[in-house]
Design an enzyme around this catalytic site. Structure first.
Site, mmCIF file in Angstrom:
data_model
loop_
_atom_site.group_PDB
_atom_site.id
_atom_site.type_symbol
_atom_site.label_atom_id
_atom_site.label_comp_id
_atom_site.label_asym_id
_atom_site.label_seq_id
_atom_site.Cartn_x
_atom_site.Cartn_y
_atom_site.Cartn_z
ATOM 1 N N GLU A 130 0.855 -1.185 0.000
ATOM 2 C CA GLU A 130 0.000 0.000 0.000
ATOM 3 C C GLU A 130 0.890 1.235 0.000
ATOM 4 O O GLU A 130 1.790 1.368 0.824
ATOM 5 C CB GLU A 130 -0.901 0.007 1.240
ATOM 6 C CG GLU A 130 -1.591 1.323 1.549
ATOM 7 C CD GLU A 130 -2.438 1.843 0.395
ATOM 8 O OE1 GLU A 130 -2.268 3.029 0.040
ATOM 9 O OE2 GLU A 130 -3.248 1.074 -0.150
ATOM 10 N N ASN A 148 -10.671 4.036 -0.091
ATOM 11 C CA ASN A 148 -12.003 4.631 -0.044
ATOM 12 C C ASN A 148 -12.970 3.838 0.825
ATOM 13 O O ASN A 148 -13.934 4.395 1.352
ATOM 14 C CB ASN A 148 -12.575 4.758 -1.459
ATOM 15 C CG ASN A 148 -11.964 5.917 -2.222
ATOM 16 O OD1 ASN A 148 -11.369 6.820 -1.633
ATOM 17 N ND2 ASN A 148 -12.092 5.887 -3.529
ATOM 18 N N THR A 149 -12.734 2.545 0.977
ATOM 19 C CA THR A 149 -13.620 1.752 1.830
ATOM 20 C C THR A 149 -13.577 2.272 3.253
ATOM 21 O O THR A 149 -14.611 2.357 3.932
ATOM 22 C CB THR A 149 -13.230 0.266 1.803
ATOM 23 O OG1 THR A 149 -13.237 -0.205 0.454
ATOM 24 C CG2 THR A 149 -14.200 -0.570 2.630
ATOM 25 N N GLY A 151 -19.252 5.273 4.210
ATOM 26 C CA GLY A 151 -20.186 4.994 5.294
ATOM 27 C C GLY A 151 -20.462 3.522 5.488
ATOM 28 O O GLY A 151 -21.249 3.157 6.363
ATOM 29 N N ARG A 207 -27.306 9.290 -8.226
ATOM 30 C CA ARG A 207 -26.351 10.295 -7.765
ATOM 31 C C ARG A 207 -25.994 11.310 -8.843
ATOM 32 O O ARG A 207 -25.756 12.481 -8.546
ATOM 33 C CB ARG A 207 -25.087 9.613 -7.237
ATOM 34 C CG ARG A 207 -25.327 8.931 -5.910
ATOM 35 C CD ARG A 207 -24.070 8.322 -5.352
ATOM 36 N NE ARG A 207 -24.329 7.760 -4.023
ATOM 37 C CZ ARG A 207 -23.415 7.140 -3.290
ATOM 38 N NH1 ARG A 207 -22.187 6.992 -3.755
ATOM 39 N NH2 ARG A 207 -23.717 6.669 -2.103
ATOM 40 N N GLU A 263 -12.455 -0.269 -7.654
ATOM 41 C CA GLU A 263 -12.631 0.890 -8.524
ATOM 42 C C GLU A 263 -11.581 0.997 -9.627
ATOM 43 O O GLU A 263 -11.741 1.776 -10.561
ATOM 44 C CB GLU A 263 -12.631 2.174 -7.679
ATOM 45 C CG GLU A 263 -13.242 3.362 -8.380
ATOM 46 C CD GLU A 263 -13.399 4.570 -7.477
ATOM 47 O OE1 GLU A 263 -13.527 5.687 -8.002
ATOM 48 O OE2 GLU A 263 -13.387 4.403 -6.238
ATOM 49 N N ALA A 308 -20.656 0.215 -4.332
ATOM 50 C CA ALA A 308 -19.199 0.230 -4.448
ATOM 51 C C ALA A 308 -18.531 -0.732 -3.483
ATOM 52 O O ALA A 308 -17.580 -1.430 -3.854
ATOM 53 C CB ALA A 308 -18.661 1.646 -4.219
#
Length: 652
Positions: free
Chosen positions: A194, A202-203, A207, A483, A619, A634
């Protein structure tokens, strides 16, 4: 405050549905007034014969999610201790900044230390607050900023060397961690790299909304006339392809059987989830991939449960989800998912290296066989992967040049729009994949999340019991719309800004305590009022207009039918004070394009053939969501295909 930071941030992260707060400051506040805790010391007093006037001083500065408070203790000639106080930064993501920066300041007696990748605003808040304390103690903060720091950022910890492994996973977000865990559970040795200083991608920021048909948890949700009309509308769409026609026929059969059964419970199936997702993406999504996704969501949810992720029993509709199938973790945060995956990947023997960036893929005899990587010490090393390489680096929302290059959807997708994504979402994996012949699909479709915090707080990202209003105090769109539709509608409003209005019932339903609500209101993250008129005054919108808007909204809820905007999702009225309203404006949130894959998560080249040894998930891939990603799709996309990629690479 630390004990409630996770709850507070999960509420704010949830507003993004599948992608939470970004590195954009969420309030206009700058450094707040500071005060000394040394009783005899004031900021105006000189330092005396030494560099500083000894004592402990307190200050705060604006971080990513609100003020970051800290205290600094000085001797006559040195900073001796820095203690972090109250803050609402995202736990896990901000931890490296809190751990490394104060230690480096004390070690080097410098404010010129590096910020932490992925926690830039938290880092700057620490540096600014310490500078404030330095000034209070009579020191020269600007001189300290100029003090050179040898060695730069701390590279303590595991440093990747030349290695051989079964499976190499590039990227440590939800897709990468699920792929690593799945591959390890399949018997493979695994290395995960990483490039940022913390896992999650983003995970972590989202939310945690996870869409899946789930008969057990959905059994108490009632089917309504409005929801039925939504099913009929999608089924009435003309056939777009043979695959679409086949899927539509399956859903039509299920729908007819449902109606004949006399059931009043919510209608939902994996096929209906797939059909609705394809419709929401304007029929540009790959039907095979969407079917693979929705037929694996419940199994993946249960797999995550087996690996320590908890879910609430309540199922609702996160913004842009279109249907009551959004599941949540107890803290309404993707951080819960990342924590469980990290714990289990580590326990299963996966080697994880942070601050470690893949630069290019290695191809041998037509097969992706590893990668060239810059490790945390800045050295180039090689990792050979005998079974496969899994790309899970995310999209390119944080790469303005790349956004502008591929955009074919929005008038302006450049620097005028912030992103609420991880700063690591710069398209690295797409570039590396393209360099070895991978085909790119859907690159022009870029999603704007309408719920990027301006005030900085919020109640939830669910639309069931909330209304959206503009600065004129009026509704302007169906809140349960796609969205892209929501974002386009917001961009047409005054100052490209809107408010989400809800009441105390909604706050309690979403688990916000009085402590959390008070914190957000006191820090300007959330507008509130005992009455709608008082709320309107605090928001700065016309009270009569907002009162009329709420009145009409409540009437629509009670009617439980599509309203003038076409909204079909209703739950509770807005009648129980206090009332709340944070403000929002759109931000770049998801890039739908990327590496083409098949249902086995294998990457496809420009000739339509599988690239041996090369897998991708999340993604970084394209072709699943079409022109618009459904809210709440997602996380299952990343985790389902991550799980599939890991399992297939392990048995390769």
């Amino acid at each position: 405050m630390k004990k409630m930071a996770v709850i507070l941030l999960s509420m704010m992260l949830l507003l993004c549905g599948c992608g939470g707060k970004g590195d954009t400051p969420t309030t206009a506040a700058e450094t707040t007034a500071a005060e000394t805790t040394a009783a005899e010391t004031t900021a105006a007093e000189p330092a005396g014969d030494g560099t500083y006037k000894p004592g402990t001083y307190t200050a705060s500065a604006q971080g990513n999610n609100g003020p970051v408070e800290l205290s600094v203790t000085f001797s006559e000639d040195a900073i001796t201790e820095i203690t972090i106080g109250e803050h609402a930064e995202t736990q896990g993501l901000s931890d490296p900044a809190f751990e490394k920066i104060p230690a480096a300041i004390v070690q080097y007696q410098s404010l010129g230390v590096d910020t932490i990748s992925g926690a830039t605003y938290t880092s700057n808040a620490i540096l600014d607050a310490v500078a404030d304390c330095v000034a209070q103690a009579g020191g020269d903060a600007e001189a300290l900023r100029a003090v050179a720091v040898e060695g730069g950022e701390d590279t303590e910890g595991a440093v990747l060397a030349d290695s051989e492994v079964d499976v190499l996973v590039i990227g440590g977000g939800g897709a990468g961690l699920s792929a690593a865990l799945s591959a390890s559970q399949g018997g493979a040795s695994v290395i995960l790299v990483e490039k940022l200083s913390a896992l999650g991608g983003n995970t972590f920021r989202c939310g945690g909304a996870f869409n899946t048909a789930d008969p057990e948890r959905q059994k108490d949700i009632q089917m309504t006339e409005a929801l039925s009309s939504a099913v009929e509308k999608v089924l009435a769409h003309e056939d777009v392809s043979e695959d679409h026609a086949k899927l539509k026929a399956e859903v039509q059969k299920q729908w007819d059987e449902y109606k004949a059964s006399g059931s009043t419970a919510l209608f939902d199936t994996p096929e209906w989830h797939a059909l609705q997702s394809i419709d929401a993406g304007d029929y540009e999504g790959n039907v095979e991939l969407v079917r693979t996704l929705t037929s694996n969501t419940l199994d993946t949810l249960n797999w995550l449960t087996d690996n320590g992720v908890e879910w609430t029993d309540q199922v609702s509709t996160v913004v842009g989800a279109l249907w009551n199938r959004s599941h949540q973790t107890p803290n309404n945060s993707g951080a819960d998912i990342i924590a469980a995956l990290e714990q289990n990947t580590t326990a299963s023997g996966v080697e994880i290296y942070l601050d470690t960036k893949a630069e290019e893929l290695i191809v041998e005899d037509g097969r992706v066989a590893g990668a060239v990587i810059t490790n945390s010490a800045g050295d180039k090393v090689t990792v050979k992967a005998g079974k496969g390489v899994i790309m899970a680096t995310g999209g390119f929302s944080a790469n303005v040049e790349m956004r502008v290059k591929y955009n074919k959807q929005w008038e302006d997708i450049g620097e005028s729009l912030a992103t609420n994504n991880s700063p690591g979402a710069t398209g690295d994996g797409i570039v590396m994949g393209e360099a070895v012949g991978a085909n790119l699909v859907g690159m022009g479709w870029i999603q704007l999340m309408p719920l990027n915090g301006v005030s900085g707080g919020g109640i939830s990202g669910y639309v069931n019991s909330s209304l959206y209003c503009n600065k004129e105090g009026k509704r302007f769109v169906a809140e349960d719309q796609r969205r892209d539709v929501l974002a386009a509608a917001v961009l047409a409003q005054t100052d490209k800004l809107f408010y989400i209005v809800c009441d105390q019932k909604e706050a309690e339903l979403r688990g916000l305590t009085p402590e959390v609500l008070s914190y957000m209101v006191d820090n300007g993250l959330l507008y509130s009022g005992e009455t709608i008129a008082e709320l309107a005054e605090n928001m700065g919108v016309p009270a009569d207009a907002l009162e009329q808007t709420v009145k009409e909204f409540n009437e629509a809820v009670k009617a439980d039918k599509p309203d003038e905007f076409g909204r079909t999702t209703w739950e509770n009225t807005i009648e129980t004070g206090p009332f709340y309203a944070p403000s929002f404006s759109p931000a770049v949130h998801h890039t739908m394009g990327g590496l083409e894959i098949n249902g086995n998560a294998e990457v496809i080249n420009t000739d339509g053939e599988v690239i041996p040894g090369f897998y991708a998930a999340g993604e970084v891939t394209g072709g699943i969501h079409g022109t618009n990603r459904v809210g709440g799709n997602a996380v299952p996309d990343a985790l389902c295909f991550g799980k599939i990629a890991g399992a297939n690479a392990a048995k390769n």
